[in-house]
Design a protein around this motif. Structure first.
Motif, PDB file in Angstrom:
ATOM      1  N   TRP A  56      32.960 -25.599  14.954  1.00 58.63           N
ATOM      2  CA  TRP A  56      32.494 -24.935  13.741  1.00 58.63           C
ATOM      3  C   TRP A  56      31.752 -25.962  12.894  1.00 58.63           C
ATOM      4  N   SER A  57      30.725 -25.487  12.215  1.00 57.81           N
ATOM      5  CA  SER A  57      29.937 -26.367  11.353  1.00 57.81           C
ATOM      6  C   SER A  57      30.108 -25.940   9.894  1.00 57.81           C
ATOM      7  N   VAL A  58      30.251 -26.924   9.021  1.00 56.37           N
ATOM      8  CA  VAL A  58      30.352 -26.669   7.586  1.00 56.37           C
ATOM      9  C   VAL A  58      29.247 -27.468   6.896  1.00 56.37           C
ATOM     10  N   SER A  59      28.285 -26.773   6.357  1.00 51.84           N
ATOM     11  CA  SER A  59      27.197 -27.428   5.633  1.00 51.84           C
ATOM     12  C   SER A  59      27.539 -27.489   4.147  1.00 51.84           C
ATOM     13  N   ILE A  60      27.478 -28.696   3.599  1.00 50.53           N
ATOM     14  CA  ILE A  60      27.838 -28.886   2.183  1.00 50.53           C
ATOM     15  C   ILE A  60      26.594 -28.696   1.321  1.00 50.53           C
ATOM     16  N   ARG A  61      26.691 -27.802   0.353  1.00 49.54           N
ATOM     17  CA  ARG A  61      25.592 -27.537  -0.572  1.00 49.54           C
ATOM     18  C   ARG A  61      26.043 -27.933  -1.978  1.00 49.54           C
ATOM     19  N   ALA A  62      25.495 -29.017  -2.472  1.00 53.48           N
ATOM     20  CA  ALA A  62      25.862 -29.510  -3.803  1.00 53.48           C
ATOM     21  C   ALA A  62      24.643 -29.446  -4.719  1.00 53.48           C
ATOM     22  N   SER A  93      24.955 -36.045   9.809  1.00 52.76           N
ATOM     23  CA  SER A  93      23.844 -35.861   8.870  1.00 52.76           C
ATOM     24  C   SER A  93      23.486 -34.388   8.725  1.00 52.76           C
ATOM     25  N   PHE A  94      23.506 -33.677   9.837  1.00 54.50           N
ATOM     26  CA  PHE A  94      23.257 -32.227   9.835  1.00 54.50           C
ATOM     27  C   PHE A  94      23.941 -31.650  11.056  1.00 54.50           C
ATOM     28  N   GLY A  95      23.981 -30.343  11.136  1.00 55.18           N
ATOM     29  CA  GLY A  95      24.688 -29.690  12.231  1.00 55.18           C
ATOM     30  C   GLY A  95      23.786 -29.407  13.413  1.00 55.18           C
ATOM     31  N   THR A  96      24.413 -29.183  14.563  1.00 57.99           N
ATOM     32  CA  THR A  96      23.661 -28.729  15.724  1.00 57.99           C
ATOM     33  C   THR A  96      23.305 -27.253  15.550  1.00 57.99           C
TER      34      THR A  96
END
Length: 398
Positions: A56-62, A93-96
């Protein structure tokens, strides 16, 4: 027989010219579709180098730039590891299966062999989290602390390009700055066979996975990668988001199972192929109508000729075969001209690996099959109509 058919086609060259041009254009379009499809199939067979089924990928948005705070990232890792569904936690750095890409120019220590290399900074736990396998050397770990150069893992393509005939492990390369001076130095600690961050339909590129450490450098990791237990339901997203909000309530988190991200990426990547297929279908229908009409007209104009052949003893099967054979020869000539033009593409390497020889020959065979099938279907009725004419009816036709 072949010589006779060629003479007949040549004598009607003015009528056949436009028809040949239509067939040539149709062949070119079908070739483009076939080449796209075969290249996609070829890429799909290659390994991506990472897992997706239980990730699972979690992208952080700040609202502001993320701070590279080691205490914060350690808190995130420990808090998520406490969840029973989570087996391991890593940062990147970023998700697949995302459209994000990062690339930079690198050179060897002597300043030679400059290459543009794509990369993704990852933490020590990333490789286990993504079910990656090492092909040579090892993955970096705490034993690389205080190293004289940043440890990195590279893919086989990059290793073969830079260190052909050498052992890549321990080799050094560096960032090439705009002023031609060298920046950050990297040491190769491991090699993986492949890593394609965009998934199955991404063209292989030179790729590196440098080590990212919390608190080292200014750049923070914007993505959390999780390995969850098999069978984890999508409802786990709610609990995961709640746990992350307990850590930083002012951040937003985009949670995506990699299985869903992969499906979405594949759908996006195949859109150009679908569009071209629709265009090609309309073109083939237009060519089919044009081909059918021309064959009908030609057959009608040649009724006296057909009647004379029947009177001289030719049976209905011979007439049928003549009409179909003429169309096949006409199609073959148009396709031969198209292939003479197309073969320049792999010879000159205009499209690089996208149009390799395997794809070229496969696309040529598929396209020829489609055009021959189209020619056969369009010539069946006119040929049958010509074959059923009696000699008396044909010779008295006006």
């Amino acid at each position: 027989m072949l010589r006779h058919l060629l003479k007949l086609i040549w004598k009607r060259k003015s009528r056949n010219m436009m028809l040949s041009l239509e067939i040539l254009l149709a062949f070119l379009v079908v070739f483009a579709i076939a080449a796209f499809g075969l290249r996609y199939w070829q890429l799909f067979q290659l390994p991506t180098g990472h897992g997706w089924k239980n990730q699972w990928s979690v992208s952080i948005r700040a609202a502001q730039d993320l701070p590279n705070d080691p205490i914060l990232f350690e808190n995130i890792k420990r808090s998520l590891r406490d969840l029973p569904e989570v087996e391991s936690v890593a940062f990147s750095s970023f998700g697949t299966y995302e459209m994000a890409r990062w690339s930079e120019d690198y050179v060897l220590p002597d300043g030679s062999q400059q290459l543009t290399v794509e990369g993704m900074g990852v933490s020590d736990e990333y490789f286990a989290t993504m079910d990656m396998r090492i092909a040579q050397g090892r993955f970096f770990s705490s034993m690389d602390d205080n190293a004289d150069a940043a440890p990195t893992v590279i893919n086989r393509r990059l290793a073969d390009k830079w260190f052909a005939g050498k052992n890549p492990i321990g080799q050094i390369f560096a960032v090439q700055k705009r002023d031609k001076t060298q920046g950050q130095r990297y040491r190769v600690v491991g090699v993986v066979e492949e890593f394609r961050s965009h998934g199955e339909l991404m063209d292989p590129v030179y790729f590196m996975l440098p080590r990212w450490l919390p608190g080292v450098g200014r750049d923070a990791a914007n993505n959390i990668m999780l390995k969850v237990k098999p069978g984890t339901p999508r409802s786990f997203e709610t609990r995961l988001n709640a746990r992350l909000k307990q850590i930083r309530n002012d951040w937003n988190f985009v949670i995506t199972p990699q299985a869903d991200a992969r499906a979405s990426m594949l759908k996006t990547q195949t859109i150009p192929l679908v569009i071209l297929a629709v265009i090609a279908s309309f073109l083939l229908v237009m060519v089919a109508f044009g081909l059918f009409g021309v064959l009908w007209q030609n057959t009608t104009q040649r009724i006296p000729e057909i009647g004379l052949r029947r009177a001289l003893g030719a049976d209905a099967g011979a007439i049928y075969r003549q009409i179909i054979s003429e169309q096949f020869l006409l199609s073959s000539g148009a396709m031969l001209i198209a292939l003479v033009l197309l073969v320049q593409l792999p010879l000159t390497g205009v499209f690089g690996e996208v149009l390799n020889w395997t794809v070229f020959f496969g696309a040529a065979l598929l396209s020829a099959g489609v055009i021959y099938l189209l020619s056969l279907l369009c010539s069946l009725y006119p040929g049958w109509r010509a074959a059923r004419l009696s000699p008396t009816q044909a010779l008295h036709y006006e």
